[in-house]
Design a protein around this motif. Structure first.
Motif, PDB file in Angstrom:
ATOM      1  N   LEU A  92       0.870  -1.244  -0.138  1.00 34.42           N
ATOM      2  CA  LEU A  92       0.081  -0.151  -0.093  1.00 34.42           C
ATOM      3  C   LEU A  92       0.811   1.158   0.001  1.00 34.42           C
ATOM      4  O   LEU A  92       0.492   2.238  -0.737  1.00 34.42           O
ATOM      5  N   ILE A  93       1.784   1.247   0.905  1.00 34.50           N
ATOM      6  CA  ILE A  93       2.963   2.323   0.715  1.00 34.50           C
ATOM      7  C   ILE A  93       3.458   2.487  -0.587  1.00 34.50           C
ATOM      8  O   ILE A  93       3.458   3.845  -1.209  1.00 34.50           O
ATOM      9  N   LEU A  95       2.224   1.836  -3.555  1.00 34.18           N
ATOM     10  CA  LEU A  95       1.031   2.269  -4.355  1.00 34.18           C
ATOM     11  C   LEU A  95       0.818   3.524  -3.887  1.00 34.18           C
ATOM     12  O   LEU A  95       0.334   4.542  -5.152  1.00 34.18           O
ATOM     13  N   ARG A  96       0.788   4.088  -2.930  1.00 32.84           N
ATOM     14  CA  ARG A  96       0.668   5.624  -2.595  1.00 32.84           C
ATOM     15  C   ARG A  96       1.758   6.375  -3.239  1.00 32.84           C
ATOM     16  O   ARG A  96       1.398   7.692  -3.528  1.00 32.84           O
ATOM     17  N   GLU A  97       2.894   5.868  -2.767  1.00 35.15           N
ATOM     18  CA  GLU A  97       4.017   6.591  -3.795  1.00 35.15           C
ATOM     19  C   GLU A  97       3.892   6.830  -5.048  1.00 35.15           C
ATOM     20  O   GLU A  97       4.156   7.722  -5.758  1.00 35.15           O
ATOM     21  N   GLY A 115       1.171   6.767  -6.917  1.00 35.99           N
ATOM     22  CA  GLY A 115      -0.103   7.420  -7.094  1.00 35.99           C
ATOM     23  C   GLY A 115       0.392   8.904  -6.900  1.00 35.99           C
ATOM     24  O   GLY A 115      -0.231   9.814  -7.673  1.00 35.99           O
ATOM     25  N   ALA A 116       1.201   9.306  -5.973  1.00 39.68           N
ATOM     26  CA  ALA A 116       1.640  10.711  -5.808  1.00 39.68           C
ATOM     27  C   ALA A 116       2.640  11.056  -6.861  1.00 39.68           C
ATOM     28  O   ALA A 116       2.348  12.314  -7.335  1.00 39.68           O
ATOM     29  N   ARG A 128       0.405  11.580  -9.940  1.00 42.20           N
ATOM     30  CA  ARG A 128      -0.322  12.866  -9.653  1.00 42.20           C
ATOM     31  C   ARG A 128       0.633  14.307  -9.819  1.00 42.20           C
ATOM     32  O   ARG A 128       0.132  15.139 -10.447  1.00 42.20           O
ATOM     33  N   GLN A 147       1.086  20.172  -2.043  1.00 41.66           N
ATOM     34  CA  GLN A 147      -0.468  19.732  -1.527  1.00 41.66           C
ATOM     35  C   GLN A 147      -1.337  20.978  -1.718  1.00 41.66           C
ATOM     36  O   GLN A 147      -2.459  20.771  -2.159  1.00 41.66           O
ATOM     37  N   ARG A 180      -0.006  15.360  -4.283  1.00 41.04           N
ATOM     38  CA  ARG A 180      -0.100  14.476  -3.091  1.00 41.04           C
ATOM     39  C   ARG A 180       1.279  13.918  -3.288  1.00 41.04           C
ATOM     40  O   ARG A 180       2.001  13.297  -4.096  1.00 41.04           O
ATOM     41  N   GLY A 234       4.475  11.848  -1.109  1.00 37.48           N
ATOM     42  CA  GLY A 234       4.998  10.739  -0.300  1.00 37.48           C
ATOM     43  C   GLY A 234       6.374  11.110   0.056  1.00 37.48           C
ATOM     44  O   GLY A 234       6.962  12.032  -0.152  1.00 37.48           O
TER      45      GLY A 234
END
Length: 345
Positions: free
Chosen positions: A119-120, A122-124, A126-127, A130, A247, A252, A254
């Motif tokens: 999940l970390i 994937l969040r990175e 995604g950031a 973006r 932000q 977004r 990480g």
């Protein structure tokens, strides 16, 4: 008895020679150097204040490792992951051989750790995606301003509004945009309306973050005499500032995204030559005179704070989905003025 007047006493001093061929040590007689004037004193060399802490931060952030170092890092990281995986596997198999339930608990904890790491990651990703989307929006904005296509300008403005949708601090700006977006009759007016409506409040929020970071770096440099400490504080404050600016404009970030954004901003500074002192009257105000005479550490802090403000302005240019066209690009002197007013206030 008559009083006689006392005559004044005259003490004749030997005239000192103006030139002497024989030089005598200064410690023997001070009168031998009486013919020297203050103009003969050696000049005091005042080294300029260059903001060493922020210069080091910019060099660290802009430095790009060689291919050999990147290959070495990849090999070390892969080997470390392989060793950790084998160690977990052996630990779990041994625990299952001893006790089935303890082995199952260990398997569940390892699965939870793997899920959290996934999940970390994937969040990175995604950031970073973006941030790339914001870069694409800024490039398209520049192209539309050159081409002058009204239909493309309206579609692009709607994409920017969708990116900022759901932001409570600019809810009124979004409502005003949706109300008057169809009232523009050319591409330039449409883009200027979008920038004035949506980005004016965001620019103010970003400037507040920049002023806070500049004040923090200036204070740390002035109060902390350790060289490495002010570099660490400046690096931390700049990364936090860039993350907050991203932000504010809809990005977004990480941990890895913040570092990647820091390197992008540093590369932008190096490319534009904004790391060195020279513009915005900083050289004459902070580095060249008044503040450095009052306190060298305070002058160094002001210069580091000013360079932090430059990093913040570069972060605004990198993280903003639209370039500065209708609105003016903020000035370093204005940001430092507000930062120092907030410091003394």
């Amino acid at each position: 008895m008559s009083k006689t007047k006392k005559a004044p006493i005259v003490i004749e001093l030997d005239t000192l020679p103006t030139k002497s061929k024989r030089t005598t040590p200064k410690s023997k007689s001070v009168l031998n150097d009486a013919h020297l004037s203050p103009a003969d004193a050696p000049a005091i060399i005042d080294t300029p204040i260059n903001g060493d802490a922020m210069q080091s931060v910019a060099q660290i952030a802009a430095a790009r490792p060689s291919r050999l170092l990147r290959f070495l890092g990849w090999a070390v990281f892969t080997l470390f992951g392989l060793v950790i995986s084998i160690a977990f596997w052996d630990f779990t198999m041994d625990l299952l051989a001893r006790n089935v339930w303890l082995g199952r608990i260990a398997l569940g904890l390892i699965a939870a750790m793997i899920l959290a790491c996934t999940l970390i990651v994937l969040r990175e990703l995604g950031a970073i995606s973006r941030l790339r989307k914001i870069d694409d929006l800024r490039e398209v904005s520049e192209q539309i301003l050159v081409q002058g296509d009204l239909v493309a300008a309206k579609k692009h403005s709607d994409k920017i509004a969708a990116l900022l949708n759901g932001r409570d601090e600019i809810g009124w700006a979004l409502a005003e945009y949706h109300e008057h977006s169809n009232d523009q009759f050319d591409a330039a007016s449409q883009m200027h309306f979008t920038e004035n409506t949506l980005f004016q409040p965001l620019d103010r929020l970003a400037q507040k973050e920049i002023e806070s970071a500049a004040r923090q770096v200036a204070t740390a440099t002035a109060m902390i005499p350790l060289a490495l400490a002010d570099i660490v504080i400046a690096l931390t404050a700049n990364i936090r500032m860039i993350r907050r600016v991203a932000q504010i404009y809809g990005g977004r970030t990480g941990t890895f995204g913040s570092w990647r954004l820091m390197k992008t901003v540093a590369a932008h500074l190096v490319a534009t030559g904004a790391v060195a002192i020279g513009d915005d009257m900083l050289g004459s105000i902070a580095g060249g005179g008044v503040l450095s005479k009052l306190s060298r550490r305070f002058g160094e802090g002001v210069v580091n704070g000013a360079l932090t403000a430059r990093v913040g302005i570069a972060a605004m240019e990198v993280c903003r989905p639209m370039p500065f066209v209708a609105l003016k690009r903020p000035k370093v002197t204005a940001l430092m003025k507000n930062a120092l007013v907030g410091f003394f206030g």
